[in-house]
Design an enzyme around this catalytic site. Structure first.
Site, PDB file in Angstrom:
ATOM      1  CD  GLU A 468     -11.297 -82.471  32.949  1.00 43.58           C
ATOM      2  OE1 GLU A 468     -10.440 -82.128  33.776  1.00 43.58           O
ATOM      3  OE2 GLU A 468     -11.391 -83.641  32.526  1.00 43.58           O
ATOM      4  CG  HIS A 471      -9.966 -82.641  38.098  1.00 43.63           C
ATOM      5  ND1 HIS A 471      -9.528 -83.474  39.094  1.00 43.63           N
ATOM      6  CD2 HIS A 471     -10.273 -83.441  37.044  1.00 43.63           C
ATOM      7  CE1 HIS A 471      -9.570 -84.735  38.663  1.00 43.63           C
ATOM      8  NE2 HIS A 471     -10.025 -84.744  37.415  1.00 43.63           N
TER       9      HIS A 471
HETATM   10 ZN   LIG Z   1     -10.341 -86.448  36.117  1.00 47.69          ZN
END
Ligand SMILES: [Zn+2]
Length: 677
Positions: A468, A471
């Site tokens: 995460e 991202h």
């Molecule tokens: Zn992902």
């Protein structure tokens, strides 16, 4: 009027004013936000000046600021801190929003302006990013039929109506079939092997239904542990057959005809819009570009993974033979794999956890970001937040430039949905020479601290945090002009590159040494543990690869060719699977009739992306391995060409500029131990 969602956010960096927002603000704000956005669109549409990139495309992209900001606040809350009232509001405003976007899509005058620019694009002297934006705006109309005559437009609407009904019916049938089954056990001996937690869950399920004993269903949390651990082979067989025959029983929930209808309608729809097949239509906006490319990528991987899969299968077969199993069946796969894995690695997840105290892992991921991308995370307390558990950071670089706001929300609580995700409260853009920086957030459901122990993460949670955070970096390091091309606004089969590549650092001793220390003794994680984590993560990788490829190829076979001649779902499926089967076929089972990813959800012609993303991240990480995992030059190249670029250019072009070549599967195969160096 004092609706905080409708005023300019006055806080430093314009962060969202959570503490001032009440639920009753949302509906009036959406109404007014849509009104303002509509007015902005009208101004563009009714402009009497000749269309220019600036007065049409750029104006479109910067329109709807109020609506965007308040939508991001609202929908993020609906995921991370929701309640009945918020959910009710979501149900009410969602149709308003889809009506608003439909109005734009069907706005003929607006399309004429966009189209005239698109057709004249060679003469407009646009930058690469502007060209991409123009293309994107044009396609958002043309791919929805804006170029069709009225008869064909009506046809398209008719097909779309049918398709959405069929998808819905498909899903309802799978659900009905899933719910129609339960396995009721009253003799505990029959579920020997099952871990205590799964047993308790089954007992609870029985209790809820006023029954004694244990109940198992075809839902994953019940089904998966059963197939993995229960010793009773006959029961495993029953459950596997029940699972695999969902919506394939010639009863009222049968999906065979629906599958055929869906693929034929999708093909017709694609043809109507001028595409060869549904897959060609979908892949036009993907990194992979064409079905041919997906197939050659899949075949390439298949050829290399198959021998390994066959070796693994033989190993599993002889392992099961010791148990008297003559013919290994599908319902034996998970069960013997788990046993074999335990025999070989004996990796105790509990013994790993003390090395992964949450605070240490967060500092670790920040340090990795610092070493690679020159980012500093300064915890601040003056940023308004939606829950006291949320942590807030001001992100800067070493020169002191402000880069982003970062929110992190780690623990489960009522009102937060499951899983982990990255999201944003404001995207990045450049306007009037000001680079307006993004507000990025990650939301997780990690193991909570207790009175006696801090939060100690499982290794799986560690990789999730890195994922995460990857991202989030894509969002935070964004550096584009137009908001709709910024950060993670990239093609769907490209968006997992920044997240998945970051997971690689979790397997490297040099990175783990930065943070993986025992929370009591401060001892660094032992090398043999790291090696075990690595080795066990590759366990049965050939088999897994073959399985993923077979699903992707099934998807592409349904959607990448003219399906007119297909009349038998099971026969078609069997022919597609011919190259990838390891286990004997189960005659009464069928994959397609419950393949919800591609017939209900939005993954049609997209299933390949799972493997595609792995190929990409392994291939990209290979460059870090060659130059050093903390090599600044390589990291700079990654930022310059990938992380900062968002969707401003075709992903393959961006990737090649970073890597110097197109990606290939060798790095993945090497990492997975399927290819000798
Ligand atoms: Zn992902």
């Amino acid at each position: 009027m004092s609706n905080p969602l409708l005023q300019k956010f006055k806080s430093k960096h314009t962060t969202a004013p959570f503490s001032k927002i009440n639920n009753e603000h949302f509906k009036p704000a959406f109404k007014e936000g849509i009104k303002r956005a509509k007015a902005e669109i009208d101004t563009i549409t009714n402009n009497t000046d000749v269309p220019t990139f600036k007065n049409t495309i750029e104006a479109l992209d910067f329109s709807g600021y109020t609506l965007d900001r308040l939508s991001s606040v609202f929908f993020n809350l609906n995921s991370a801190e929701t309640n009945d009232e918020i959910q009710k509001i979501a149900q009410e405003v969602s149709p308003w929003l889809s009506e608003f976007s439909n109005d734009i899509r069907l706005n003929k005058k607006l399309f004429q302006r966009v189209k005239s620019l698109y057709e004249n694009r060679k003469n407009l002297e646009l930058t690469t990013e502007q060209n991409t934006l123009l293309d994107k705006k044009y396609k958002s109309f043309s791919r929805n039929g804006a170029n069709l005559n009225d008869t064909d437009k009506a046809k398209l609407r008719e097909i779309d109506k049918k398709l959405s009904k069929l998808s819905l019916q498909f899903g309802e049938n799978v659900l009905a079939e899933t719910n129609a089954y339960e396995l009721h056990i009253s003799n505990e001996d029959e579920i020997k092997g099952l871990p205590q937690g799964a047993k308790e869950a089954a007992q609870l399920l029985a209790k809820e239904k006023d029954k004694e004993g244990w109940i198992f269903t075809l839902d994953y949390p019940s089904y998966v542990p059963f197939m993995t651990y229960v010793n009773n082979r006959e029961l495993r067989e029953n459950l596997a057959k029940a699972f695999g025959s969902r919506a394939f029983k010639q009863n009222k929930n049968d999906n065979q005809q629906i599958v055929l209808d869906i693929v034929k309608l999708r093909h017709k729809r694609a043809n109507l819009l001028g595409y060869k097949t549904h897959a060609h239509f979908v892949l036009e906006e993907r990194m992979a570009e064409t079905p041919e490319k997906v197939l050659s990528f899949s075949n390439d991987l298949l050829v290399k993974a198959k021998p390994a899969a066959e070796r693994e299968f033989d190993q599993l077969k002889s392992y099961a033979q010791k148990d008297g199993i003559e013919q290994l069946q599908k319902w034996d796969g998970a069960y013997y794999s788990e046993k074999l894995k335990k025999d070989i690695f004996d990796l105790d997840q509990e013994a790993l956890k003390p090395y992964f105290r949450l605070e240490n892992v967060i500092n670790g991921v920040f340090e990795v970001a610092n070493k690679l991308f020159d980012l500093q995370f300064n915890k601040v307390d003056d940023i308004d937040k939606y829950h006291e558990e949320v942590k807030t950071y001001e992100v800067t670089n070493s020169k002191g430039d402000f880069i982003a706001i970062f929110y992190a929300d780690f623990f489960p609580r009522k009102g937060k949905r499951n899983g982990a995700w990255m999201t944003s409260y404001k995207s990045q853009w450049i306007k009037d020479e000001e680079n307006s920086r993004p507000h990025v957030s990650i939301v997780c459901n990690f193991t909570k601290p207790t009175e006696t122990k801090p939060s100690l993460l499982t290794f799986n949670e560690v990789t999730t945090l890195f994922h995460e955070f990857g991202h989030a970096l894509h969002g935070m390091l964004a550096n584009t002009t137009y908001p709709s091309l910024s950060g993670t606004s990239v093609y769907w089969d490209f968006v997992e590159l920044p997240s998945q590549i970051l997971e690689n650092w979790c397997y490297e001793k040099e990175a783990l040494d930065l943070f993986a220390r025992h929370y009591e003794s401060n001892e660094p994680i032992p090398q043999e543990m790291v090696q075990k984590i690595k080795d066990s993560s590759n366990f049965l990788e050939g088999t897994q690869t073959l399985r993923q490829l077979s699903f992707g190829m099934l998807d592409m076979s349904w959607h990448g060719k003219d399906p007119s001649d297909i009349d038998n779902v099971k026969d078609f499926e069997t022919s597609v699977f011919a190259d990838t089967i390891l286990y004997p076929d189960i005659a009464e089972n069928c994959m397609s009739t419950s393949f919800s990813h591609i017939f209900q959800g939005g993954y049609s012609s997209g299933y390949y992306s799972y493997k595609w993303a792995e190929v990409l991240d392994a291939d990209a990480f290979e460059l870090f391995k060659e130059t050093g995992i903390f090599n600044k030059k390589t990291a700079n190249k990654f930022t310059k060409n990938i992380l900062s670029q968002g969707g401003t250019e075709k992903p393959m072009a961006l990737y090649k500029r970073f890597r110097g070549k197109e990606p290939n599967a060798d790095a993945l195969l090497k990492r997975a131990g399927l290819l000798k160096k």
